[in-house]
Design an enzyme around this catalytic site. Structure first.
Site, short mmCIF file in Angstrom:
data_model
loop_
_atom_site.label_atom_id
_atom_site.label_comp_id
_atom_site.label_asym_id
_atom_site.label_seq_id
_atom_site.Cartn_x
_atom_site.Cartn_y
_atom_site.Cartn_z
N ARG A 146 11.79 -1.27 10.92
CA ARG A 146 10.23 -1.10 12.31
C ARG A 146 10.10 -1.56 13.08
O ARG A 146 10.13 -3.53 12.96
CB ARG A 146 8.74 -0.81 10.58
CG ARG A 146 8.96 0.57 10.69
CD ARG A 146 7.95 0.18 9.74
NE ARG A 146 6.39 0.01 10.37
CZ ARG A 146 5.17 -0.83 9.49
NH1 ARG A 146 5.56 0.22 8.06
NH2 ARG A 146 4.53 -0.62 9.90
N ARG A 161 -9.46 1.51 8.62
CA ARG A 161 -9.12 -0.52 8.51
C ARG A 161 -10.27 -0.77 9.36
O ARG A 161 -10.08 -1.96 10.06
CB ARG A 161 -7.71 -0.25 9.32
CG ARG A 161 -6.71 -0.10 8.79
CD ARG A 161 -5.52 0.06 9.88
NE ARG A 161 -4.40 -1.06 10.05
CZ ARG A 161 -3.45 -0.23 8.73
NH1 ARG A 161 -3.68 0.51 8.60
NH2 ARG A 161 -2.71 -1.60 8.55
N ARG A 196 -0.37 -8.47 13.05
CA ARG A 196 -1.31 -7.79 12.27
C ARG A 196 -2.09 -8.23 10.60
O ARG A 196 -3.49 -8.33 10.45
CB ARG A 196 0.00 -6.07 12.04
CG ARG A 196 0.77 -6.01 12.78
CD ARG A 196 1.69 -5.04 12.26
NE ARG A 196 2.05 -4.86 10.78
CZ ARG A 196 3.33 -4.61 10.52
NH1 ARG A 196 4.09 -5.08 10.94
NH2 ARG A 196 3.31 -4.35 9.06
N ARG A 217 11.91 -4.69 3.78
CA ARG A 217 11.46 -4.02 4.42
C ARG A 217 12.25 -3.19 5.18
O ARG A 217 12.55 -3.13 6.12
CB ARG A 217 9.82 -4.19 4.97
CG ARG A 217 9.44 -2.06 4.49
CD ARG A 217 7.39 -2.56 4.81
NE ARG A 217 6.72 -3.20 6.18
CZ ARG A 217 5.97 -2.62 5.59
NH1 ARG A 217 4.89 -2.40 5.07
NH2 ARG A 217 4.98 -2.83 7.01
N LYS A 247 0.83 -0.94 0.08
CA LYS A 247 0.37 0.21 -0.18
C LYS A 247 0.87 1.34 0.27
O LYS A 247 0.87 2.31 -0.64
CB LYS A 247 -0.73 0.23 1.00
CG LYS A 247 -2.50 -1.10 1.37
CD LYS A 247 -2.82 -0.39 2.74
CE LYS A 247 -2.39 -0.46 4.36
NZ LYS A 247 -1.33 -1.39 4.68
P1 ADP Z 1 0.49 -2.26 7.92
O1 ADP Z 1 -0.01 -1.74 6.41
O2 ADP Z 1 2.15 -2.67 7.17
O3 ADP Z 1 0.48 -2.75 8.87
P2 ADP Z 1 1.02 1.21 8.77
O4 ADP Z 1 2.03 1.98 8.86
O5 ADP Z 1 0.01 1.35 8.46
O6 ADP Z 1 1.34 -0.90 8.45
O7 ADP Z 1 0.41 0.68 10.54
C1 ADP Z 1 0.94 -0.16 11.31
C2 ADP Z 1 0.03 -0.06 12.50
O8 ADP Z 1 -0.30 1.34 12.87
C3 ADP Z 1 -1.16 -0.91 12.23
O9 ADP Z 1 -0.72 -2.12 12.71
C4 ADP Z 1 -1.42 -0.45 13.76
O10 ADP Z 1 -2.13 -0.25 15.33
C5 ADP Z 1 -1.71 1.45 13.79
N1 ADP Z 1 -2.56 2.13 13.05
C6 ADP Z 1 -2.49 2.14 11.51
N2 ADP Z 1 -3.85 3.18 10.74
C7 ADP Z 1 -4.63 3.04 11.90
C8 ADP Z 1 -5.92 2.68 11.53
N3 ADP Z 1 -6.55 2.91 11.03
N4 ADP Z 1 -7.14 2.89 13.19
C9 ADP Z 1 -5.94 1.96 13.77
N5 ADP Z 1 -5.00 1.53 14.31
C10 ADP Z 1 -3.99 1.86 12.70
#
Ligand code: ADP
Ligand code: ZN
Length: 204
Positions: A151, A88, A162, A122, A13
């Site tokens: 990360r 999400r 996740r 990554r 993404k």
């Molecule tokens: P990825 O899509 O690879 O899991 P992200 O950087 O999008 O990585 O998200 C990392 C973490 O941040 C998620 O596992 C979650 O804990 C938190 N997070 C991100 N966006 C949201 C959201 N919209 N609602 C709740 N938690 C979020």
């Protein structure tokens, strides 16, 4: 153009968003990046969020929503934006629906074995959030000069959690947007450029 990107962790993404920013000339808003910035800045919100992120769980919606609203109020979002990582959950999708009109949802569909492979390599820029992979980029420094790092939540245990969170809580959004008639699916197995080109083709 207001675009939502949905995909499992490691589906690409963020990488697709980076390509779309240039092609569509609109900003991408990554709630993950907004949260990581809050953590880096040592805010209370960041401290609370980190506990959830390290467990592979969703951060409570009200925390994410505050950051998102603040970001959407900035002037560069006038002509549209890409949402990477929001919504999400069904709760977040309904909330977003009451706030703005989304034009299109791109679902990035990638097999799990490809994802596991990608996440291990990554690397993320500490400064600008850009995403690289050690398979294709060996320098430890981003184009912007920032340091690349692995990360905290990109370890095997958290990635598995996740992935479960995605399957249980986020994947119902695919049907949500399909029912609205604005869903397009992009296969994201191949190189980043191929995925970008497919996405752009679909959007024509
Ligand atoms: P990825 O899509 O690879 O899991 P992200 O950087 O999008 O990585 O998200 C990392 C973490 O941040 C998620 O596992 C979650 O804990 C938190 N997070 C991100 N966006 C949201 C959201 N919209 N609602 C709740 N938690 C979020
Ligand atoms: Zn950078």
């Amino acid at each position: 153009m207001k675009l939502v990107l949905i995909g499992a962790p490691g589906s690409g993404k963020g990488t697709l968003a980076q390509g779309l920013i240039k092609a569509l000339n609109i900003p991408s808003i990554s709630t993950g990046d907004l949260l990581r910035n809050s953590i880096a800045n040592g805010t209370e919100l960041g401290k609370t969020a980190k506990k959830y992120m390290d467990e592979g769980k969703l951060v409570p919606t009200e925390l994410v929503l505050d950051l998102l609203k603040e970001r959407l109020a900035e002037p560069d979002t006038k002509n549209g934006y890409i949402l990477d990582g929001f919504p999400r959950s069904m709760e977040q999708a309904e909330l977003l629906d009451s706030m703005v009109d989304i034009d299109l949802c791109l679902y990035l569909d990638v097999d799990k074995d490809v994802i596991v492979n990608r996440i291990a390599g990554r690397r993320t820029c500490k400064k600008c959030g850009a995403i690289y992979n050690t398979n294709t980029y060996s320098s430890p420094v981003c184009e912007c000069g920032g340091e690349l790092y692995l990360r905290d939540d990109d370890n095997e245990v958290t990635v598995a959690k996740r992935f479960d969170t995605f399957t249980n809580t986020t994947s119902p959004l695919v049907d949500f947007y399909r029912n609205k008639g604005i869903l397009k699916t992009v296969k994201g197995q191949d190189r980043a450029e191929d995925t970008l080109n497919k996405a752009l083709e679909i959007m024509k």
